[in-house]
Design a protein around this motif. Structure first.
Motif: not given
Length: 328
Positions: A29, A32, A78, A80
């Motif tokens: 996470c 990000d 998130v 990504l």
């Protein structure tokens, strides 16, 4: 995984100079915060050493989607993958998308069989939900060529009656993935503790692949975590290659490019590792190359083998580039 019959990443002619054609990547996470330039540099560094395939180990971590913007339903999402996939596509790389990862996997499968059976069914539903969302969001990306199932198999938890349980879980999950996109293959990984002999492992792997329809098996060599020695490994690799072929699938040898420094069984601290010495990894590559009809996978270059603030990772990358230069 490759769409239908993709050309192997490494041909038999390359056997004298084995190298990485793919690498795992574990998205987190806090990545990000990375600027897009950092993602681009990571992929460029991989491409510079011939890596054409990225196996993203999971797309959801403990219920947190690593794709899409936050919503009321997924407030901690998130994006990504939304950053990685366009960059991979631009560079002509292929990507395998991992599904839902549960960090408590090992604790939850070490419970009574009837509890584990319920857990596996819930996990299957989570993985299929993630796959449907990924398919809807990234279907137009030709770089996405398959699925990766994050739950690793070992030779201790799935013996006896539990073997049929995990095979049924994987069979049902694979069937669900085919309904979502019949053209994408699927793979799962595993490792060995030396708990069963090579012949017994061959039987398990053949039955698993034939019984589930999973096309690719990623066998971690276990050298980095000291589960198997380089002397013990060939018999298991040979058994795995034979089992995959008999089942109509493919073995993907995974070379661990790290050395574990903390965590079980080294000590009682949290897991920690550092980049391995390139000389050791060259031996691992030579062994993996004997069985790599579909290429050798690193675990993992982004974490342990690319230029970074860590001098050991930077040294590994330089050493690997020199290894490749000498093979030309």
């Amino acid at each position: 995984m490759p769409v239908l019959a993709q050309k192997p990443l490494q041909s038999p002619a390359d056997a004298a100079a084995p190298r990485f054609g793919a690498t795992f990547f574990q998205p987190l996470c806090d990545q990000d915060k990375w600027p897009v330039e950092r993602w681009g540099a990571m992929l460029d560094d991989l491409a510079a050493v011939g890596v054409k395939e990225l196996v993203i180990q999971w797309s959801s971590f403990d219920g947190i989607p690593l794709y899409g913007e936050p919503t009321k339903k997924s407030p901690r999402a998130v994006p990504l993958l939304d950053k990685i996939l366009p960059l991979a596509q631009e560079r002509g790389m292929t990507v395998k998308l991992g599904l839902a990862h549960d960090s408590a996997w090992w604790k939850k499968v070490d419970r009574p069989a009837q509890v584990v059976e319920v857990y596996l069914k819930r996990l299957e539903q989570d993985c299929l939900r993630v796959a449907r969302e990924l398919n809807a969001r990234f279907k137009s990306y030709s770089c996405v060529t398959g699925w990766y199932l994050p739950q690793e198999l070992d030779d201790m938890n799935w013996n006896g009656p539990r073997r049929a349980m995990v095979i049924e879980h994987l069979r049902s999950l694979r069937a669900g993935l085919k309904e979502i996109d019949p053209g994408r293959e699927a793979g799962v990984s595993g490792f060995l503790n030396g708990f069963i002999p090579p012949d017994a492992f061959r039987e398990f792997l053949r039955d698993m692949m034939a019984g589930t329809g999973i096309e690719q098996f990623y066998l971690q060599d276990g050298v980095g975590v000291r589960k198997l020695s380089l002397e013990d490994l060939p018999a298991y690799m040979a058994s795995a290659a034979s089992a995959a072929k008999e089942a109509g699938g493919v073995l993907r040898p995974v070379v661990e490019i790290f050395t574990q420094t903390h965590g079980e069984p080294v000590d009682n601290q949290p897991f920690k590792a550092e980049p391995a010495n390139i000389a050791r990894v060259e031996k691992q590559l030579a062994l993996a190359g004997r069985y790599a009809s579909a290429g050798i996978v690193a675990f993992s270059l982004p974490e342990y083998g690319l230029p970074s603030d860590d001098p050991l990772s930077t040294a590994f990358y330089a050493g690997y580039r020199e290894y490749l230069r000498k093979q030309r």
